[in-house]
Design a protein around this motif. Structure first.
Motif, PDB file in Angstrom:
ATOM      1  N   PRO A  58      -2.742 -18.545  -5.224  1.00 45.09           N
ATOM      2  CA  PRO A  58      -2.153 -17.646  -4.234  1.00 45.09           C
ATOM      3  C   PRO A  58      -2.936 -16.353  -4.009  1.00 45.09           C
ATOM      4  CG  PRO A  58      -0.978 -17.465  -6.301  1.00 45.09           C
ATOM      5  CD  PRO A  58      -1.986 -18.560  -6.485  1.00 45.09           C
ATOM      6  N   GLY A  59      -3.910 -16.070  -4.868  1.00 44.38           N
ATOM      7  CA  GLY A  59      -4.652 -14.818  -4.730  1.00 44.38           C
ATOM      8  C   GLY A  59      -4.015 -13.720  -5.567  1.00 44.38           C
ATOM      9  N   ILE A  60      -4.807 -12.734  -5.925  1.00 44.14           N
ATOM     10  CA  ILE A  60      -4.363 -11.699  -6.853  1.00 44.14           C
ATOM     11  C   ILE A  60      -3.219 -10.867  -6.291  1.00 44.14           C
ATOM     12  CG2 ILE A  60      -6.142 -10.081  -6.065  1.00 44.14           C
ATOM     13  CD1 ILE A  60      -4.766 -10.423  -9.662  1.00 44.14           C
ATOM     14  N   ILE A  61      -3.258 -10.521  -4.998  1.00 45.25           N
ATOM     15  CA  ILE A  61      -2.219  -9.665  -4.415  1.00 45.25           C
ATOM     16  C   ILE A  61      -0.875 -10.376  -4.387  1.00 45.25           C
ATOM     17  CG2 ILE A  61      -1.501  -8.353  -2.388  1.00 45.25           C
ATOM     18  CD1 ILE A  61      -3.917  -7.209  -3.835  1.00 45.25           C
ATOM     19  N   ILE A  62      -0.868 -11.603  -3.854  1.00 44.07           N
ATOM     20  CA  ILE A  62       0.388 -12.366  -3.786  1.00 44.07           C
ATOM     21  C   ILE A  62       0.917 -12.646  -5.189  1.00 44.07           C
ATOM     22  CG2 ILE A  62       1.411 -14.568  -3.096  1.00 44.07           C
ATOM     23  CD1 ILE A  62      -0.471 -14.619  -0.732  1.00 44.07           C
ATOM     24  N   THR A  63       0.010 -12.954  -6.116  1.00 44.51           N
ATOM     25  CA  THR A  63       0.419 -13.225  -7.497  1.00 44.51           C
ATOM     26  C   THR A  63       1.131 -12.026  -8.103  1.00 44.51           C
ATOM     27  OG1 THR A  63      -1.400 -14.790  -7.859  1.00 44.51           O
ATOM     28  CG2 THR A  63      -0.383 -13.821  -9.814  1.00 44.51           C
ATOM     29  N   LEU A  64       0.551 -10.840  -7.955  1.00 44.87           N
ATOM     30  CA  LEU A  64       1.150  -9.633  -8.531  1.00 44.87           C
ATOM     31  C   LEU A  64       2.483  -9.298  -7.873  1.00 44.87           C
ATOM     32  CD1 LEU A  64      -1.992  -7.334  -8.948  1.00 44.87           C
ATOM     33  CD2 LEU A  64      -0.705  -8.496 -10.751  1.00 44.87           C
ATOM     34  N   VAL A  65       2.531  -9.403  -6.546  1.00 47.86           N
ATOM     35  CA  VAL A  65       3.774  -9.085  -5.830  1.00 47.86           C
ATOM     36  C   VAL A  65       4.887 -10.054  -6.230  1.00 47.86           C
ATOM     37  CG1 VAL A  65       4.885  -9.015  -3.564  1.00 47.86           C
ATOM     38  CG2 VAL A  65       2.626  -7.983  -3.871  1.00 47.86           C
ATOM     39  N   ALA A  66       4.565 -11.347  -6.250  1.00 50.60           N
ATOM     40  CA  ALA A  66       5.569 -12.360  -6.600  1.00 50.60           C
ATOM     41  C   ALA A  66       5.997 -12.220  -8.061  1.00 50.60           C
ATOM     42  CB  ALA A  66       5.015 -13.754  -6.351  1.00 50.60           C
ATOM     43  N   TYR A  67       5.020 -11.973  -8.935  1.00 60.11           N
ATOM     44  CA  TYR A  67       5.340 -11.850 -10.363  1.00 60.11           C
ATOM     45  C   TYR A  67       6.286 -10.681 -10.627  1.00 60.11           C
ATOM     46  CZ  TYR A  67       4.794 -10.586 -15.265  1.00 60.11           C
ATOM     47  OH  TYR A  67       5.042 -10.232 -16.561  1.00 60.11           O
ATOM     48  N   PHE A  68       5.923  -9.499 -10.150  1.00 59.60           N
ATOM     49  CA  PHE A  68       6.761  -8.330 -10.411  1.00 59.60           C
ATOM     50  C   PHE A  68       8.087  -8.405  -9.653  1.00 59.60           C
ATOM     51  CE2 PHE A  68       2.646  -6.482 -11.721  1.00 59.60           C
ATOM     52  CZ  PHE A  68       3.016  -6.038 -12.980  1.00 59.60           C
ATOM     53  N   GLY A  69       8.069  -9.035  -8.459  1.00 59.88           N
ATOM     54  CA  GLY A  69       9.308  -9.207  -7.725  1.00 59.88           C
ATOM     55  C   GLY A  69      10.277 -10.111  -8.460  1.00 59.88           C
ATOM     56  N   LEU A  70       9.778 -11.237  -8.969  1.00 54.89           N
ATOM     57  CA  LEU A  70      10.626 -12.169  -9.709  1.00 54.89           C
ATOM     58  C   LEU A  70      11.061 -11.573 -11.050  1.00 54.89           C
ATOM     59  CD1 LEU A  70       8.722 -15.491  -8.942  1.00 54.89           C
ATOM     60  CD2 LEU A  70      11.037 -14.880  -8.194  1.00 54.89           C
ATOM     61  N   LEU A  71      10.172 -10.813 -11.682  1.00 56.92           N
ATOM     62  CA  LEU A  71      10.530 -10.163 -12.944  1.00 56.92           C
ATOM     63  C   LEU A  71      11.644  -9.138 -12.712  1.00 56.92           C
ATOM     64  CD1 LEU A  71       9.809 -10.014 -15.948  1.00 56.92           C
ATOM     65  CD2 LEU A  71       8.154  -8.218 -15.389  1.00 56.92           C
ATOM     66  N   PHE A  72      11.576  -8.422 -11.590  1.00 56.95           N
ATOM     67  CA  PHE A  72      12.624  -7.467 -11.236  1.00 56.95           C
ATOM     68  C   PHE A  72      13.947  -8.203 -11.004  1.00 56.95           C
ATOM     69  CE2 PHE A  72      15.047  -5.263  -7.899  1.00 56.95           C
ATOM     70  CZ  PHE A  72      15.261  -4.033  -8.516  1.00 56.95           C
ATOM     71  N   ALA A  73      13.881  -9.353 -10.331  1.00 56.95           N
ATOM     72  CA  ALA A  73      15.085 -10.148 -10.081  1.00 56.95           C
ATOM     73  C   ALA A  73      15.716 -10.630 -11.385  1.00 56.95           C
ATOM     74  CB  ALA A  73      14.742 -11.339  -9.185  1.00 56.95           C
ATOM     75  N   VAL A  74      14.881 -11.085 -12.303  1.00 56.17           N
ATOM     76  CA  VAL A  74      15.393 -11.532 -13.607  1.00 56.17           C
ATOM     77  C   VAL A  74      16.113 -10.389 -14.312  1.00 56.17           C
ATOM     78  CG1 VAL A  74      14.746 -12.307 -15.918  1.00 56.17           C
ATOM     79  CG2 VAL A  74      13.683 -13.361 -13.916  1.00 56.17           C
ATOM     80  N   THR A  75      15.501  -9.210 -14.295  1.00 54.32           N
ATOM     81  CA  THR A  75      16.087  -8.053 -14.970  1.00 54.32           C
ATOM     82  C   THR A  75      17.431  -7.669 -14.350  1.00 54.32           C
ATOM     83  OG1 THR A  75      13.864  -7.240 -15.467  1.00 54.32           O
ATOM     84  CG2 THR A  75      15.669  -5.674 -15.682  1.00 54.32           C
ATOM     85  N   LYS A  76      17.504  -7.694 -13.023  1.00 51.68           N
ATOM     86  CA  LYS A  76      18.738  -7.311 -12.339  1.00 51.68           C
ATOM     87  C   LYS A  76      19.845  -8.353 -12.541  1.00 51.68           C
ATOM     88  CE  LYS A  76      19.334  -4.312  -9.846  1.00 51.68           C
ATOM     89  NZ  LYS A  76      19.881  -2.952 -10.080  1.00 51.68           N
TER      90      LYS A  76
END
Length: 228
Positions: A58-76
């Motif tokens: 997916p590329g570095i930008i999409i990877t970082l955005v998706a990773y931190f977005g999903l990690l935020f969702a898990v936390t919430k």
């Protein structure tokens, strides 16, 4: 009628509290290992599909955005049933990002052996260190500050290795990451059994990311040695 003295009552309450805490920690640990096993299998499935269908990264930008977005969702969502769905989404996505990496190694001479060896070593390290903490019941909370500082340094160094294209630095970082992730296994397992982590969803994510980083670091080290 039996009357307890104040000190005896305190002792009984202390025992009950200790037993309850130990029982809760055991429950968190059991649920963590169950969910971790399922997410690792799901991640392996998405990685295998990514390799089989030659899905591009997916590329570095999409990877970082998706990773931190999903990690935020898990936390919430960690205290609801949707938190489990978020965990599978995160680990499945990371499995997908692992597919293109595995494809590169599988195309190398002896690539299958490299991947299987990295996988086996990851399993042995995780099970060995986890078993040590469970049997010894040692407190590894003192490692928290050191591990955090080490992760920050490794992150900065890895960015430097990417931008300046320094293979030797990347190799050194992989070696350091293996040590840091081994320390994280000790720290996180100790944190669970001592009641420091009471949410099995967050415990699962922490251990999964640790295993993921350990595997990719071992993969890079073994790949380098094979090339040499």
């Amino acid at each position: 009628m039996k009357i307890l003295s104040r000190s005896t009552a305190r002792d009984v309450q202390s025992v009950d509290y200790t037993d309850t805490t130990a029982s809760d920690s055991h429950k968190v640990l059991r649920n963590t290992y169950m969910l971790l096993s399922m997410t690792l299998l799901f991640s392996a499935l998405t990685a295998g599909l990514s390799v089989a269908f030659a899905v591009p990264g997916p590329g570095i930008i999409i990877t970082l955005v998706a990773y931190f977005g999903l990690l935020f969702a898990v936390t919430k969502l960690r205290n609801s049933g949707w938190g489990i769905a978020a965990v599978f989404a995160l680990t499945g996505f990371l499995g997908y990002t692992l597919g293109p990496i595995l494809s590169v190694y599988l195309k190398m001479p002896g690539g299958s052996s490299i991947v299987m060896t990295a996988m086996g070593l990851t399993g042995l390290i995780f099970m060995g260190l986890s078993a040590y903490v469970l049997v010894s019941k040692r407190d590894f909370s003192f490692m928290g500050g050191f591990l955090m500082a080490g992760m920050i340094v490794a992150l900065v160094a890895s960015l430097g290795a990417i931008f300046f294209q320094i293979p030797a630095l990347s190799l050194a970082i992989s070696g350091v990451m293996v040590l840091l992730m081994s320390g994280m296994i000790l720290f996180e397992t100790s944190n669970i059994i001592r009641g420091g982590e009471t949410n099995y969803i967050m415990a699962t994510v922490s251990l999964y990311i640790t295993i993921f980083n350990l595997f990719t670091s071992l993969l890079q080290l073994l790949g380098f040695m094979e090339k040499e």
